[in-house]
Design an enzyme around this catalytic site. Sequence first.
Site, PDB file in Angstrom:
ATOM      1  N   HIS A  37       0.691  -1.023   0.135  1.00 50.01           N
ATOM      2  CA  HIS A  37       0.071  -0.079  -0.033  1.00 50.01           C
ATOM      3  C   HIS A  37       0.956   1.401   0.048  1.00 50.01           C
ATOM      4  O   HIS A  37       0.729   2.247  -0.647  1.00 50.01           O
ATOM      5  CB  HIS A  37      -0.758   0.054   1.209  1.00 50.01           C
ATOM      6  N   GLN A  61     -18.307  -5.765  -1.370  1.00 47.40           N
ATOM      7  CA  GLN A  61     -17.304  -6.570  -2.119  1.00 47.40           C
ATOM      8  C   GLN A  61     -17.107  -8.013  -1.149  1.00 47.40           C
ATOM      9  O   GLN A  61     -16.347  -8.807  -1.804  1.00 47.40           O
ATOM     10  CB  GLN A  61     -16.202  -6.006  -2.699  1.00 47.40           C
ATOM     11  N   LYS A 149      -1.116  -6.407  -8.100  1.00 45.13           N
ATOM     12  CA  LYS A 149      -1.538  -7.827  -7.530  1.00 45.13           C
ATOM     13  C   LYS A 149      -2.944  -8.268  -7.504  1.00 45.13           C
ATOM     14  O   LYS A 149      -3.212  -9.398  -7.818  1.00 45.13           O
ATOM     15  CB  LYS A 149      -1.276  -7.657  -5.866  1.00 45.13           C
ATOM     16  N   ASP A 150      -3.710  -7.120  -7.525  1.00 39.31           N
ATOM     17  CA  ASP A 150      -5.173  -7.439  -7.931  1.00 39.31           C
ATOM     18  C   ASP A 150      -5.396  -7.341  -9.409  1.00 39.31           C
ATOM     19  O   ASP A 150      -6.013  -5.882  -9.669  1.00 39.31           O
ATOM     20  CB  ASP A 150      -6.047  -6.638  -7.130  1.00 39.31           C
ATOM     21  N   MET A 184       2.832  -9.221  -0.859  1.00 39.68           N
ATOM     22  CA  MET A 184       2.239  -8.645   0.425  1.00 39.68           C
ATOM     23  C   MET A 184       0.677  -8.447   0.283  1.00 39.68           C
ATOM     24  O   MET A 184       0.320  -8.256  -0.379  1.00 39.68           O
ATOM     25  CB  MET A 184       2.853  -7.275   0.688  1.00 39.68           C
ATOM     26  N   SER A 185      -0.096  -8.930   1.361  1.00 35.40           N
ATOM     27  CA  SER A 185      -1.367  -8.907   1.516  1.00 35.40           C
ATOM     28  C   SER A 185      -1.703  -8.756   2.927  1.00 35.40           C
ATOM     29  O   SER A 185      -1.158  -9.293   3.906  1.00 35.40           O
ATOM     30  CB  SER A 185      -1.977 -10.050   1.061  1.00 35.40           C
ATOM     31  N   SER A 186      -2.882  -7.943   3.038  1.00 35.33           N
ATOM     32  CA  SER A 186      -3.463  -7.839   4.563  1.00 35.33           C
ATOM     33  C   SER A 186      -3.929  -9.129   4.924  1.00 35.33           C
ATOM     34  O   SER A 186      -3.620  -9.362   6.401  1.00 35.33           O
ATOM     35  CB  SER A 186      -4.260  -6.738   4.804  1.00 35.33           C
TER      36      SER A 186
HETATM   37  P1  AMP Z   1      -6.697  -3.746  -0.359  1.00 38.46           P
HETATM   38  O1  AMP Z   1      -6.155  -2.897   0.919  1.00 38.46           O
HETATM   39  O2  AMP Z   1      -6.189  -5.018  -0.213  1.00 38.46           O
HETATM   40  O3  AMP Z   1      -8.064  -3.442  -0.859  1.00 38.46           O
HETATM   41  O4  AMP Z   1      -5.629  -2.949  -1.505  1.00 38.46           O
HETATM   42  C1  AMP Z   1      -5.517  -1.613  -1.730  1.00 38.46           C
HETATM   43  C2  AMP Z   1      -4.758  -1.463  -2.876  1.00 38.46           C
HETATM   44  O5  AMP Z   1      -3.486  -1.810  -2.471  1.00 38.46           O
HETATM   45  C3  AMP Z   1      -5.289  -2.262  -4.107  1.00 38.46           C
HETATM   46  O6  AMP Z   1      -5.169  -1.173  -5.437  1.00 38.46           O
HETATM   47  C4  AMP Z   1      -4.320  -3.309  -4.142  1.00 38.46           C
HETATM   48  O7  AMP Z   1      -4.131  -3.835  -5.411  1.00 38.46           O
HETATM   49  C5  AMP Z   1      -2.987  -2.766  -3.818  1.00 38.46           C
HETATM   50  N1  AMP Z   1      -2.145  -3.679  -3.066  1.00 38.46           N
HETATM   51  C6  AMP Z   1      -2.452  -4.749  -2.225  1.00 38.46           C
HETATM   52  N2  AMP Z   1      -1.249  -5.519  -2.114  1.00 38.46           N
HETATM   53  C7  AMP Z   1      -0.445  -5.089  -2.849  1.00 38.46           C
HETATM   54  C8  AMP Z   1       0.743  -5.503  -3.137  1.00 38.46           C
HETATM   55  N3  AMP Z   1       1.487  -6.518  -2.556  1.00 38.46           N
HETATM   56  N4  AMP Z   1       1.309  -5.084  -4.350  1.00 38.46           N
HETATM   57  C9  AMP Z   1       0.874  -3.827  -4.627  1.00 38.46           C
HETATM   58  N5  AMP Z   1      -0.177  -3.452  -4.777  1.00 38.46           N
HETATM   59  C10 AMP Z   1      -0.928  -3.887  -3.551  1.00 38.46           C
END
Ligand code: AMP
Length: 281
Positions: A37, A61, A149-150, A184-186
Site C-alpha cells: 500500500h 465486495q 497484485k489484484d 504482500m497482503s493484509s
Molecule cells: P486492499 O487494501 O487489499 O484493498 O488493497 C488496496 C490497494 O493496494 C489495491 O489497489 C491493491 O491492489 C493494492 N495492493 C495490495 N497489496 C499489494 C501488493 N502486494 N503490491 C502492490 N499493490 C498492492
Amino acid sequence: MEIISEIKAMKAYVRAIKEKGETICLVPTMGYLHEGHLDLMRMGRPLADHLVISIFVNPTQFGPNEDLDKYPRDMERDARLSESVGVECIFFPEASGMYPDGYATYVNVERISEGLCGASRPTHFRGVTTVVAKLFNIVEPDLAIFGEKDYQQLAVIMRMVDDLNMNVKVLGHPTVREKDGIAMSSRNSYLSAEERINALVLRKSLLHARGRVKKGEHGAAQIRKEVKDLISQTPGCAIDYVEIVDAVTLEPVDRIDGRAVMALAVKVGKTRLIDNITLEA
Ligand code: AMP
C-alpha cells in the site's frame, strides 16, 4: 494530516482544492496497511498536488461467508504509516454513510469481471466497482493508483472508467513482495507459520510457468497442469483457479503468443490468496 469520515466534509475538502485549480491523487485501500500500500502512495505523492487515501472495508465486495467481520483493522497504525509517506488526508467513511438505508445503486462491469475471481466470488467486483465509483465521485481524483497484485480488479476498474467516461486516470503499480517472494497482503496476517511456508508455492509455481515459457513451452494447458501439480502437492493448499488469460481482455488463451497473464487463487488453510505473473512469448 486530516482524517475525514463524513462524506459532506470530504466533498468540502475536495472543493477547496479544486477551487485552487490543484490536482488530487487517490489511493483506495481497505486499511491494515503494508509496504505494498505504502509504495502505491509513494508513487502517487509526486504525481499530484494532493495525496488522499481511502480506508474502507467495503461490505458490498464481501460474499456472505467471507471475512468481512474478521478483516484486520488498525486505524492508529494506518494513520501513522500514511502520514510518513506524505498522505494529506484519509477518507475513512462508515458503512452506514456509504450505504444508507434505501441504498439501491450498483455499478456492474460485464464479462471481464466474470472469470477468475469473479467465478468464485460472483458479487465481488460489483461491490468493488460500486465503491470505487462512489469514491471517485466523492474525492474527484485526477489520478488513482491500484496494485497489479489484484490484476483483475485493476482491469475491471480501467474498463469501468473507460466505459463510463470518468475523468480520472488510472495507473497500476507492480506487485510488492516480501523478500521470499510472497505478495504482500493484509490477509497474510491470517496465516500460521506453517501456512506461511506453504504459501510460497504461489510465487514458486508462477515463476515455474514463466521459466517454461522462456524455454519455449507455449501451450497453456501444459503449463497450467504443471502449476496445478506443484500446488496440489503442497500440504494445506487447495486450488480455486489457475488460469492463463489475455493480459487485456482476461479471456483464457490456449497458446501464449502475445502478452498473457497467469493468475491464480489458492486457499492456504482457510485463507484465500491470489497472485499473478505476466508471461511473454
Ligand atoms: P486492499 O487494501 O487489499 O484493498 O488493497 C488496496 C490497494 O493496494 C489495491 O489497489 C491493491 O491492489 C493494492 N495492493 C495490495 N497489496 C499489494 C501488493 N502486494 N503490491 C502492490 N499493490 C498492492
